[in-house]
Design a protein around this motif. Structure first.
Motif, PDB file in Angstrom:
ATOM      1  N   GLU A   1       0.863  -1.188   0.000  1.00  0.00           N
ATOM      2  CA  GLU A   1       0.000   0.000   0.000  1.00  0.00           C
ATOM      3  C   GLU A   1       0.892   1.228   0.000  1.00  0.00           C
ATOM      4  N   ARG A   2       0.391   2.257  -0.668  1.00  0.00           N
ATOM      5  CA  ARG A   2       1.207   3.477  -0.782  1.00  0.00           C
ATOM      6  C   ARG A   2       0.400   4.672  -0.286  1.00  0.00           C
ATOM      7  N   PHE A   3       1.052   5.528   0.484  1.00  0.00           N
ATOM      8  CA  PHE A   3       0.412   6.753   0.968  1.00  0.00           C
ATOM      9  C   PHE A   3       1.369   7.898   0.717  1.00  0.00           C
ATOM     10  N   GLU A   4       0.834   9.110   0.688  1.00  0.00           N
ATOM     11  CA  GLU A   4       1.731  10.262   0.687  1.00  0.00           C
ATOM     12  C   GLU A   4       1.287  11.206   1.793  1.00  0.00           C
TER      13      GLU A   4
ATOM     14  N   VAL B   1       5.122   6.901   1.568  1.00  0.00           N
ATOM     15  CA  VAL B   1       5.179   5.782   2.508  1.00  0.00           C
ATOM     16  C   VAL B   1       4.642   4.537   1.811  1.00  0.00           C
ATOM     17  N   ILE B   2       5.406   3.467   1.853  1.00  0.00           N
ATOM     18  CA  ILE B   2       4.991   2.214   1.211  1.00  0.00           C
ATOM     19  C   ILE B   2       5.086   1.093   2.238  1.00  0.00           C
ATOM     20  N   VAL B   3       4.019   0.311   2.338  1.00  0.00           N
ATOM     21  CA  VAL B   3       3.993  -0.766   3.335  1.00  0.00           C
ATOM     22  C   VAL B   3       3.707  -2.093   2.649  1.00  0.00           C
ATOM     23  N   HIS B   4       4.518  -3.075   2.977  1.00  0.00           N
ATOM     24  CA  HIS B   4       4.305  -4.434   2.465  1.00  0.00           C
ATOM     25  C   HIS B   4       4.244  -5.382   3.656  1.00  0.00           C
ATOM     26  N   GLN B   5       3.147  -6.095   3.764  1.00  0.00           N
ATOM     27  CA  GLN B   5       2.964  -6.992   4.899  1.00  0.00           C
ATOM     28  C   GLN B   5       3.458  -8.394   4.546  1.00  0.00           C
TER      29      GLN B   5
ATOM     30  N   PRO C   1      -0.674  -2.486   7.543  1.00  0.00           N
ATOM     31  CA  PRO C   1      -0.507  -1.263   6.765  1.00  0.00           C
ATOM     32  C   PRO C   1      -1.230  -0.037   7.359  1.00  0.00           C
ATOM     33  N   SER C   2      -2.462  -0.199   7.846  1.00  0.00           N
ATOM     34  CA  SER C   2      -3.153   1.001   8.331  1.00  0.00           C
ATOM     35  C   SER C   2      -2.503   1.523   9.611  1.00  0.00           C
TER      36      SER C   2
ATOM     37  N   SER D   1      12.280   5.537  -8.969  1.00  0.00           N
ATOM     38  CA  SER D   1      12.463   5.643 -10.417  1.00  0.00           C
ATOM     39  C   SER D   1      11.230   5.143 -11.148  1.00  0.00           C
ATOM     40  N   GLY D   2      10.110   5.798 -10.901  1.00  0.00           N
ATOM     41  CA  GLY D   2       8.957   5.532 -11.741  1.00  0.00           C
ATOM     42  C   GLY D   2       7.753   4.922 -11.074  1.00  0.00           C
ATOM     43  N   GLY D   3       7.890   4.362  -9.864  1.00  0.00           N
ATOM     44  CA  GLY D   3       6.718   3.840  -9.177  1.00  0.00           C
ATOM     45  C   GLY D   3       6.952   2.455  -8.605  1.00  0.00           C
ATOM     46  N   ALA D   4       6.514   2.269  -7.361  1.00  0.00           N
ATOM     47  CA  ALA D   4       6.765   1.006  -6.662  1.00  0.00           C
ATOM     48  C   ALA D   4       6.144  -0.182  -7.387  1.00  0.00           C
ATOM     49  N   GLU D   5       5.055   0.046  -8.128  1.00  0.00           N
ATOM     50  CA  GLU D   5       4.392  -1.090  -8.795  1.00  0.00           C
ATOM     51  C   GLU D   5       5.327  -1.765  -9.802  1.00  0.00           C
TER      52      GLU D   5
END
Lengths: 430, 414
Positions: B5-8, B15-19, B196-197, B369-373
């Protein structure tokens, strides 16, 4: 929301160490087979361990060269064919060893195991040690050694072990350039024949283990009594008396000096061993240790300093190692001994001891995080005929440590006069 | 597939969270978009020196390391030409400790003269230990200025010379901090056994109050196309001759990157690779030989490094290497060879997904460099590379006039 940034959030630590229980079985021919189920990826590491470490060699370089060349050609496959097949399936094959054991380890996606296990079998049963691969291996080892002999770190380390254990003991002797002339392909074939077989083998597997793996392993390694002549003979070596001394190897051109300060210690089953592990962490075993705090973070003499406590089956050793700016060599030695004295004379503050305990407890948990770490932790105790119970005892010892107990240990084990000092670097003028 | 999940945050912090619930641990990784390429040519090594200073205490937390150790954690950092990256790995129940110490040093450092003085010395010792007091250690310091004439990649993150580090002042340090260490110039990733939350709440609590800062726009001189081969001879007291050959390549974001990376795998990945099989195993002109691609944000390089086998001259070794390079410049790689390196790409993806630290750093770099996805798209991009693509990039990037060769002569002192 106002937050007070000067207050640390509360921390929690595990009150016990949770470890999976490796499952012990025997293949049909009696080879001990340990499996550890772990991880979320369809990957397995398969490690074959043989009692074929340097302890059993009668020539220098023999143990290591043998294990390194086992994947380099067999009766059926050339080294090029073997490496192409492994690479084609995205697998990794590693060889390694300790004083007693030599190991060959395959890491692979589960789906490729049916293809790769026959290759692994072919290597450990029918390695052929092709002459040209042998020559190349020896030539490259020799070149590596020539390069290493220019590194003060390496020079200091060689002399350190020689003075600690004696030139005639396997722990004290390093290969010399002339040893490369004395070894031949026939020696490897002989050592392979005498040391690699059913009776010297242990197998450890870890990962998301396929139910069929046990059967495959039996098929490839458990059927016949392969190479029945192989054994690991009882060998013993006299270890001379240890005489602590200061030994300086002059390297006038070096900009840094490599220092080793160490002593012999006990084996793992000695009553003080587990407690010494925590004293070692406090002294130089983590980034917050006394030595890092003083020599790096306070004085800036070095990029890194640390201490390690290691145990082989019959003897252990404790060593402080660092590379420091050449002009700081003597000051560093003095400061290391000053830290020994502080540990002997002043009880460690409660806050610091708690930090060491918590850090160490976290580290111990990390030993069991994921299949590769689990396999590694298990192999480390297997050599000592122990199981994960060792880590539980270590964990309990860490939690129970007291400032008084640590000071008392330091008084017995951290006496300056018991330590050998070896320095490779520019020797200061008199 | 790595789910995240990504937040700004309002201050611009991403902020990027991976469970990953298979581990009791968590990693908190903070990437700052600042590397040695952003340095003043007269003050090189500064981004890396600064990384050391980040451990010297912050405005409210006198020691960064101690609370992390108290929480059962360990931490480290690295500086490259493009980024400075910090990480903490600790039991997941103690993740808030990581937020606390990491956010405080983004807020402000303590800036003590003592810390600067000590870390200058530590970094000078690092410079000596890794680059000067090591056989072949100064190779990279000499190679980079051969390949790069105007781009700041011409110096290494350790710096161009020791004096640049010795001369750093506290004012320069403060200036550097407020220019580059800003929430809007950073990416925070949290991986491991975390919710993530809850991570968003903690990120907002600890990093949210830090003000956005003015970050200077990056305007780096780009390297012109190389039109003439370059050589450099060095004589050193080393036991064995060594040979280095570098070709400038493309930026990591360039479409050619994936084909180039597979080209370097064809040459050098594993013992079955071409350079090892042909030049080490068969012809025995090198005792060791490898090649690697620098995955930089601006055009990087493909570097082959080898030690010469005993009795082999530079001329012989170079001619043998050229012959191998000629093959990839003129002939398609075989179907099986391409399949082999693609299989390795797929297997390596699975291996790398086992480490939460690896995932944390990788997510952050992709976001930069372009996006976590993109972390979930790279394998497809590798699989899409054809044999013709590999031939094309070999012809485009390995042209003889783009070669940079460093001859490292063994001149043992008597």
């Amino acid at each position: 929301m106002h937050i007070d940034r000067t207050l640390a959030p509360p921390v929690r630590l595990p009150s016990e160490l949770l470890t999976p229980q490796p499952r012990q079985e025997f293949l049909s021919n009696g080879i001990p087979y340990y499996s550890i189920e772990a991880g979320t990826q369809a990957i397995t590491q398969i490690e074959l361990l043989f009692r074929a470490g340097s302890w059993y060699q009668d020539k220098m370089l023999l143990s290591r060269s043998t294990i390194d060349l086992i994947p380099e050609g067999t009766d059926k496959f050339s080294s090029a064919e073997l490496s192409e097949l492994l690479d084609y399936h995205g697998a990794y094959l590693q060889t390694g060893g300790s004083k007693r054991l030599a190991s060959i380890s395959l890491i692979s996606l589960n789906k490729h195991l049916p293809t790769l296990l026959p290759l692994l079998e072919e290597m450990v049963k029918n390695a052929s040690f092709p002459e040209s691969d042998f020559e190349l291996h020896i030539q490259n080892l020799r070149q590596d050694m020539l390069v290493n002999l220019q590194k003060v770190k390496h020079i200091s380390r060689r002399k350190f072990f020689e003075l600690l254990f004696g030139k005639d003991h396997p722990y004290g002797r390093s290969a010399e350039l002339e040893d490369f002339e004395k070894i031949g392909r026939g020696d490897l074939q002989r050592f392979f024949k005498s040391s690699y077989g059913r009776s010297t083998c242990h197998i450890v597997v870890a990962g998301q283990i396929e139910p069929a793996l046990r059967g495959w392993m039996d098929q490839h390694f458990g059927q016949a009594d392969w190479n029945p002549g192989a054994n690991a003979p009882n060998r013993s070596f006299a270890m001379g008396k240890f005489e602590p001394t200061v030994f300086w190897i002059d390297r006038p051109e070096a900009t840094q000096a490599a220092i080793n300060i160490g002593r012999r210690t006990m084996t793992r089953n000695s009553p003080d061993y587990l407690s010494l592990r925590i004293l070692n962490v406090l002294l130089g075993g983590y980034f917050g240790s006394r030595l890092v705090a003083n020599i790096r973070e306070e004085k800036g003499y070095t990029y890194g300093i640390g201490s390690s406590l290691l145990s082989n089956l019959d003897v252990g050793y404790w060593v402080v190692s660092t590379e420091v700016g050449a002009q700081h060599a003597q000051a560093t030695i003095d400061e290391v001994f000053k830290e020994f004295r502080r540990l002997r004379e002043e009880p460690v503050p409660d806050e610091e001891l708690q930090r060491v305990k918590n850090y160490f407890a976290g580290e111990l948990q990390r030993f069991f995080d994921g299949p590769f770490a689990l396999l590694n932790s298990f192999v480390n105790v297997l050599e000592h005929q122990e199981d994960f119970g060792f880590y539980h005892r270590l964990f309990d010892t860490v939690l129970r440590a007291t400032p008084e107990g640590i000071m008392e240990l330091a008084q017995r084990y951290l006496r300056e006069e018991d330590f050998l000092v070896v320095v490779a670097g520019p020797k200061p003028g008199l | 597939m790595i789910a995240f999940e990504r937040f700004e945050l309002e201050n611009g912090l991403r902020v990027i969270v991976h469970q990953d619930t298979s581990t009791p641990f968590a990693t908190l990784n903070l990437l700052y978009d600042i590397g040695s390429r952003d340095e003043d040519p007269e003050h090189t090594g500064f981004a890396h020196l600064f990384e050391h200073l980040m451990f010297g205490g912050s405005v409210n937390v006198p020691s960064y390391d101690m609370p992390v150790q108290m929480a059962g954690g360990s931490n480290n950092a690295f500086t490259s030409s493009d980024i400075t990256n910090y990480y903490i790995n600790l039991p997941a129940v103690n993740i808030e400790t990581a937020f606390w110490v990491e956010s405080d040093r983004m807020l402000s450092l303590a800036f003590t003269p003592k810390s600067l003085e000590v870390q200058r010395n530590v970094v000078v010792e690092e410079f000596r230990q890794r680059y000067l007091n090591q056989p072949y250690g100064d190779m990279i310091l000499n190679l980079l200025p051969l390949v790069y004439k105007v781009h700041p990649y011409r110096w290494s993150p350790i710096g161009r010379e020791v004096a640049h580090i010795e001369n750093a002042t506290l004012d320069q340090v403060k200036d550097f901090f407020f220019k580059h260490y800003a929430p809007n110039n950073a990416i925070l990733t949290i991986t491991g056994n975390v919710d993530p939350s809850e991570m968003l709440l903690l990120a907002t609590k600890w990093f949210g109050p830090i003000p956005r800062r003015e970050v200077p726009r990056r305007e780096l001189p780009q390297e012109p196309e190389q039109t003439q081969a370059r050589v450099l001879h060095l004589e050193r007291d080393v036991p064995v001759d060594a040979f280095y050959r570098a070709y400038p390549t493309c930026a990591k974001s360039h479409p050619d990157f994936y084909a180039l990376d597979l080209l370097s795998d064809v040459l050098s990945q594993g013992d079955s690779s071409r350079l090892y099989q042909a030049l080490v195993q068969e012809q025995r002109v090198f005792s060791s030989l490898g090649a690697g691609l620098f995955d930089n944000r601006d055009p990087g390089l493909l570097l082959a490094s080898g030690k010469l086998a005993p009795g082999v001259s530079f001329e012989q070794a170079e001619a043998a290497l050229e012959a191998e390079l000629d093959k990839v410049r003129h002939e398609l790689v075989s179907e099986r060879e391409l399949q082999k390196i693609k299989n390795a790409v797929e297997a390596n993806r699975t291996f790398s997904e086992m480490s939460i630290l690896h995932k944390a750093i990788s997510l952050a770099k992709h976001e930069l460099s372009g996006g976590a996805e993109r972390i979930n798209e790279v394998v497809e991009r590798y699989l899409a590379v054809s044999r013709e693509d590999i031939l094309r990039v070999a012809q485009r990037y390995l042209r003889p006039e783009r070669a940079n060769t460093l001859y490292y002569h063994s001149q043992p002192k008597a």
